[in-house]
Design a protein around this motif. Structure first.
Motif: not given
Lengths: 407, 165
Positions: A24-31, B161-165, A33-37
């Motif tokens: 949650g700490l590394v991916s908290q920003s809702a970009l 179902r849930a979409a990846i943000k 471009a989406g969740t970081a790979s």
């Protein structure tokens, strides 16, 4: 991305919760471009129940987890057309490159000029990345040839700088496609992106075939661009800018009007000795033309012509430069008219101004029969409508008027 | 001797009293398993397109993932008042209307699992303090309340179902 099934157990739940908190700490920003790979997405359910009306301990189900994969995506956008004139050098087209992937990336740059659909190709083209030091293209600052470590959702400005051939004419267009290609090194834990500041990233290969468990897959989802061969899902995007030739179209005309002669005066004058002729040299810039900067124009009088130093106005019984009535004043033998009101001389703003006949450097001079207009500090000055001395904008004209007496 | 027997018996009863044998199933008496899948389009030999569920390959942002939880009664007594609670996975958004589960009342939470209710009952406060109905993408948890008893050996299935943000 691979999924990992875990068996139930409260210890694993604790580990899972801890892991989720870290993620949650590394991916908290809702970009956008989406969740970081490389982010692990986990799911686990808990179940409560009773048996014979007695509440039983809560059961935590097996959890499932998988890694978010890398989506390679980018957008190249071109700014407005740049107007050029023949033989221009270092003319700039502005583009932006946006990283729509879910990790930072490098982007290599290339330029393609379409084979058809335009009238000329620009020459000596290069693409440079804006350094961020001074906005706008700065030759000494903006020297990077690839975009280094562009964060997800971030945008960089790229300049394409070209020369313009001297053979082009008004209305010619050169289309320039800028192509940006994602590059990067995916050798981090689980195959995530590894930053390589200052070093151009490796060529990215899309994951094909069977899945690799526990490793971030790479998926190309970029759209097709304007450049030939830039198809969808090729980690490259392109957009088209263009140079448009808009040069000034100057025309110069010279007309002669016989004003009088010493015998007939104003009535049907003839070109006999003593006759006075008025000359009008007009410089026009076509309405659609680019701004022109005039420097000088010289007209050498023929040996049989003498400049009328007073720019006289002939009368019914007078046709003589020495005794006639000057149009403006004694010794003011040049008149300049402008199609628009402007600062024609340091002392005269309007549409009509007069200059001395002497060879005194006032902008209009007669040097032994060589009549020269020198545009600059004394002729066609900078004013609200003109950003440079000697500027003649599209649609404007000026005329230089003087008289001569036939010897 | 009698006194000793009495003491032993009392101790034994006391111990037994701590363990309600008759109604305390062993942990895991209901086997709960969750899986994550994605749907991919498969073109068959006849050219027809069908959706096939696979493990979440190519799970890039925007991908819709199907989470399914199976629960099976592995003891010889019926389980009752079964309630399943599933937080929405991290970095994911619940897809409106996707929760499923036969014979279940499905409730949602938009406050981290503190309170549950039907969709229209979930409220969220805007920055200006005004309350509004929570959007599906703001749900934090889903709860399935099984309406009947789950007989020994029987199982049920719920999911969303849930979409990846």
């Amino acid at each position: 991305m691979k999924y990992i099934n875990k068996t139930s157990g409260s210890i694993r739940l604790a580990a899972l919760l801890a892991g989720t908190a870290l993620l949650g700490l590394v991916s908290q920003s809702a970009l956008a471009a989406g969740t970081a790979s490389g982010t692990s997405i986990t799911n686990s359910a808990t179940l409560t129940y009773s048996v014979l009306a007695v509440v039983q301990p809560t059961i935590t189900g097996s959890s499932t987890a998988f890694l978010v994969d890398e989506k390679i995506n980018l957008t190249v956008a071109a700014a407005a057309t740049t107007n050029v004139v023949p033989n221009d050098t270092a003319k700039v087209l502005t583009y932006t490159v946006t990283n729509n992937a879910n990790s930072p990336l490098d982007f290599t740059l290339s330029i393609l000029q379409p084979a058809a659909g335009d009238q000329f190709d620009a020459t000596a083209c290069n693409a440079y990345v804006e350094s961020g030091v001074t906005p706008g293209y700065q030759a000494l600052q903006d020297t990077a040839l690839f975009i280094d470590e562009l964060a997800a959702d971030a945008t960089k400005t790229v300049y394409v700088v070209c020369n313009i051939p001297n053979t082009v004419v008004n209305g010619n267009v050169a289309n320039i496609d800028l192509l940006a290609t994602a590059a990067g090194t995916f050798t981090g834990p689980n195959g995530i992106y590894v930053a390589t500041p200052g070093v151009q990233g490796a060529v990215i290969t899309e994951t094909v075939g069977a899945d690799t468990p526990g490793i971030v897959d790479i998926v190309f989802i970029d759209p097709a661009g304007t450049a030939a061969g830039d198809v969808i899902h090729d980690k490259t995007h392109s957009n088209r800018g263009s140079y448009s030739v808009v040069s000034s179209v100057l025309t110069i005309t010279k007309t002669a009007t016989l004003l009088c002669d010493p015998v007939h005066f104003l009535v049907n004058p003839k070109n006999i000795p003593g006759a006075i002729t008025q000359w009008t040299i007009t410089i026009s810039n076509a309405a659609a033309g680019a701004n022109a900067t005039l420097t000088s124009i010289t007209d050498t009088l023929g040996a049989t012509l003498a400049h009328d130093a007073n720019l006289v106005v002939p009368a019914a019984a007078a046709c003589d430069s020495a005794t006639g009535t000057p149009e403006s004043g004694v010794g003011k033998g040049f008149k300049v008219t402008s199609s628009v009101s402007r600062a024609i001389s340091p002392t005269c703003t309007g549409t009509v101004c007069y200059f001395t006949s002497a060879n005194d450097g006032d902008g209009l001079d007669n040097n032994l029969g060589a009549i020269t207009a020198t545009f600059g500090a004394n002729l066609l000055l900078i004013d609200a409508g003109h950003g440079a001395t000697g500027m003649l904008k599209g649609g404007e004209s000026i005329s230089i008027i003087f008289n001569t007496t036939l010897q | 001797m009698r006194i000793l027997n009495l003491l032993l018996t009392s101790a034994l009863l006391a111990l037994l009293g701590c363990i309600p044998l008759s109604a305390h199933a062993a942990e895991g008496a209901i086997k709960v398993t969750s899986i994550a899948q994605v749907e991919v389009e498969v073109v068959g030999k006849d050219g027809k397109k069908t959706l096939k569920r696979t493990p979440p390959e190519k799970a890039v942002p925007g991908t819709e993932v199907i989470y399914t939880t199976t629960f099976e009664n592995t003891i010889n007594k019926a389980a009752e008042n079964i309630s399943i609670n599933n937080p929405i996975p991290n970095d994911s958004e619940y897809k409106a209307g996707s929760a499923f589960g036969k014979n279940c009342e499905i409730l949602f939470s938009a406050d981290g699992g503190k309170t549950f209710g039907h969709a229209e009952e979930l409220k969220i406060k805007n920055a200006d303090g005004k309350e509004r109905v929570a959007l599906p993408k703001e749900y934090t948890h889903i709860q399935w309340n099984y309406k009947t008893k789950l007989a020994p050996g029987k199982s049920g299935e719920v999911g969303f179902r849930a979409a990846i943000k």
